[in-house]
Design a protein around this motif. Sequence first.
Motif, PDB file in Angstrom:
ATOM      1  N   LEU A  51     -55.308 -36.273  54.006  1.00 12.55           N
ATOM      2  CA  LEU A  51     -54.538 -35.692  52.906  1.00 12.55           C
ATOM      3  C   LEU A  51     -53.096 -36.186  52.925  1.00 12.55           C
ATOM      4  N   ASP A  52     -52.516 -36.298  54.107  1.00 19.49           N
ATOM      5  CA  ASP A  52     -51.144 -36.811  54.223  1.00 19.49           C
ATOM      6  C   ASP A  52     -51.050 -38.258  53.745  1.00 19.49           C
ATOM      7  N   ALA A  53     -52.064 -39.054  54.066  1.00 20.48           N
ATOM      8  CA  ALA A  53     -52.063 -40.455  53.629  1.00 20.48           C
ATOM      9  C   ALA A  53     -52.102 -40.540  52.111  1.00 20.48           C
ATOM     10  N   TRP A  54     -52.929 -39.702  51.484  1.00 26.23           N
ATOM     11  CA  TRP A  54     -52.988 -39.710  50.021  1.00 26.23           C
ATOM     12  C   TRP A  54     -51.707 -39.156  49.413  1.00 26.23           C
ATOM     13  N   LEU A  55     -51.053 -38.240  50.103  1.00 25.30           N
ATOM     14  CA  LEU A  55     -49.765 -37.744  49.622  1.00 25.30           C
ATOM     15  C   LEU A  55     -48.741 -38.878  49.590  1.00 25.30           C
ATOM     16  N   ILE A  56     -48.760 -39.742  50.583  1.00 20.69           N
ATOM     17  CA  ILE A  56     -47.846 -40.888  50.602  1.00 20.69           C
ATOM     18  C   ILE A  56     -48.109 -41.788  49.397  1.00 20.69           C
ATOM     19  N   VAL A  57     -49.371 -41.999  49.051  1.00 14.97           N
ATOM     20  CA  VAL A  57     -49.701 -42.781  47.857  1.00 14.97           C
ATOM     21  C   VAL A  57     -49.096 -42.104  46.625  1.00 14.97           C
ATOM     22  N   GLY A  58     -49.237 -40.788  46.535  1.00 14.29           N
ATOM     23  CA  GLY A  58     -48.668 -40.052  45.418  1.00 14.29           C
ATOM     24  C   GLY A  58     -47.153 -40.176  45.355  1.00 14.29           C
ATOM     25  N   ILE A  59     -46.504 -40.127  46.502  1.00 16.76           N
ATOM     26  CA  ILE A  59     -45.046 -40.258  46.549  1.00 16.76           C
ATOM     27  C   ILE A  59     -44.628 -41.667  46.109  1.00 16.76           C
ATOM     28  N   GLN A  60     -45.369 -42.672  46.546  1.00 14.37           N
ATOM     29  CA  GLN A  60     -45.047 -44.039  46.136  1.00 14.37           C
ATOM     30  C   GLN A  60     -45.214 -44.221  44.635  1.00 14.37           C
ATOM     31  N   LEU A  61     -46.291 -43.693  44.085  1.00 13.52           N
ATOM     32  CA  LEU A  61     -46.481 -43.776  42.634  1.00 13.52           C
ATOM     33  C   LEU A  61     -45.386 -43.019  41.898  1.00 13.52           C
ATOM     34  N   ALA A  62     -45.016 -41.856  42.415  1.00 10.90           N
ATOM     35  CA  ALA A  62     -43.955 -41.071  41.784  1.00 10.90           C
ATOM     36  C   ALA A  62     -42.631 -41.830  41.810  1.00 10.90           C
ATOM     37  N   ALA A  63     -42.363 -42.554  42.888  1.00 10.53           N
ATOM     38  CA  ALA A  63     -41.135 -43.346  42.964  1.00 10.53           C
ATOM     39  C   ALA A  63     -41.114 -44.414  41.868  1.00 10.53           C
ATOM     40  N   ILE A  64     -42.233 -45.107  41.700  1.00 10.68           N
ATOM     41  CA  ILE A  64     -42.322 -46.099  40.623  1.00 10.68           C
ATOM     42  C   ILE A  64     -42.186 -45.400  39.273  1.00 10.68           C
ATOM     43  N   GLY A  65     -42.808 -44.233  39.137  1.00 11.34           N
ATOM     44  CA  GLY A  65     -42.710 -43.472  37.894  1.00 11.34           C
ATOM     45  C   GLY A  65     -41.286 -43.065  37.552  1.00 11.34           C
ATOM     46  N   LEU A  66     -40.546 -42.631  38.555  1.00  8.22           N
ATOM     47  CA  LEU A  66     -39.143 -42.261  38.312  1.00  8.22           C
ATOM     48  C   LEU A  66     -38.321 -43.464  37.871  1.00  8.22           C
ATOM     49  N   VAL A  67     -38.545 -44.604  38.508  1.00  6.50           N
ATOM     50  CA  VAL A  67     -37.828 -45.816  38.111  1.00  6.50           C
ATOM     51  C   VAL A  67     -38.240 -46.219  36.689  1.00  6.50           C
ATOM     52  N   ALA A  68     -39.527 -46.085  36.356  1.00  8.78           N
ATOM     53  CA  ALA A  68     -39.979 -46.402  34.998  1.00  8.78           C
ATOM     54  C   ALA A  68     -39.312 -45.485  33.976  1.00  8.78           C
ATOM     55  N   LEU A  69     -39.217 -44.209  34.283  1.00 12.08           N
ATOM     56  CA  LEU A  69     -38.541 -43.284  33.362  1.00 12.08           C
ATOM     57  C   LEU A  69     -37.062 -43.633  33.235  1.00 12.08           C
ATOM     58  N   TRP A  70     -36.437 -43.962  34.339  1.00 15.03           N
ATOM     59  CA  TRP A  70     -35.040 -44.392  34.304  1.00 15.03           C
ATOM     60  C   TRP A  70     -34.907 -45.665  33.461  1.00 15.03           C
ATOM     61  N   GLY A  71     -35.811 -46.604  33.682  1.00 15.71           N
ATOM     62  CA  GLY A  71     -35.773 -47.871  32.965  1.00 15.71           C
ATOM     63  C   GLY A  71     -36.045 -47.744  31.478  1.00 15.71           C
ATOM     64  N   ALA A  72     -36.716 -46.693  31.074  1.00 21.67           N
ATOM     65  CA  ALA A  72     -37.009 -46.490  29.645  1.00 21.67           C
ATOM     66  C   ALA A  72     -35.725 -46.307  28.837  1.00 21.67           C
ATOM     67  N   ARG A  73     -34.634 -45.962  29.495  1.00 24.31           N
ATOM     68  CA  ARG A  73     -33.357 -45.812  28.795  1.00 24.31           C
ATOM     69  C   ARG A  73     -32.852 -47.161  28.292  1.00 24.31           C
ATOM     70  N   ASP A  74     -33.176 -48.233  29.021  1.00 24.21           N
ATOM     71  CA  ASP A  74     -32.765 -49.590  28.670  1.00 24.21           C
ATOM     72  C   ASP A  74     -33.923 -50.536  28.991  1.00 24.21           C
ATOM     73  N   PRO A  75     -34.969 -50.501  28.168  1.00 19.06           N
ATOM     74  CA  PRO A  75     -36.208 -51.218  28.505  1.00 19.06           C
ATOM     75  C   PRO A  75     -36.035 -52.719  28.694  1.00 19.06           C
ATOM     76  N   LEU A  76     -35.173 -53.347  27.941  1.00 20.07           N
ATOM     77  CA  LEU A  76     -35.008 -54.790  28.086  1.00 20.07           C
ATOM     78  C   LEU A  76     -34.473 -55.137  29.472  1.00 20.07           C
ATOM     79  N   ARG A  77     -33.575 -54.335  29.967  1.00 25.04           N
ATOM     80  CA  ARG A  77     -33.007 -54.573  31.294  1.00 25.04           C
ATOM     81  C   ARG A  77     -34.036 -54.317  32.405  1.00 25.04           C
ATOM     82  N   TYR A  78     -34.950 -53.383  32.161  1.00 26.28           N
ATOM     83  CA  TYR A  78     -35.907 -52.975  33.190  1.00 26.28           C
ATOM     84  C   TYR A  78     -37.331 -53.477  32.934  1.00 26.28           C
TER      85      TYR A  78
END
Length: 136
Positions: A51-78
């Motif tokens: 379960l901890d290993a899968w939680l790490i996968v979830g955290i990694q995906l969430a990190a990419i998701g947060l950057v994607a949401l941040w990047g949506a403010r300026d999509p050409l740059r990101y």
Amino acid sequence: MKVLRTYLIAVGIWYLCNLVLLWPSVYAGPLRLIYPGIALGQGTPSFGLLLDAWLIVGIQLAAIGLVALWGARDPLRYWVLVPVIVLTELVGSAWDIYSVVWSGEALWVGLTTLAAHAVIMAGAWCARRAMERDIV
């Protein structure tokens, strides 16, 4: 840039949802449906490690998701996030194929997750094409 912005927002939200779906208290129950007939050792330290290993996968995906949401403010740059997302989905697809063929994952689970990977990669292709049209 609207298509790319929409894509980054959609993937960002989906990846954050994966963190919730892979949270140990949420993910522990469905595991016996995902891997039917396999003794997963519920209640043992090994199961907690799984379960901890899968939680790490979830955290990694969430990190990419947060950057994607941040990047949506300026999509050409990101826009460079798109290849990161595609590679993430390709690795996930390979893992799903492995899990169905060699690790006893239920076929319906593997096919469902492969379909989700395909939708995200198709969205990346559409976003990239739209971005190229906007730039030219």
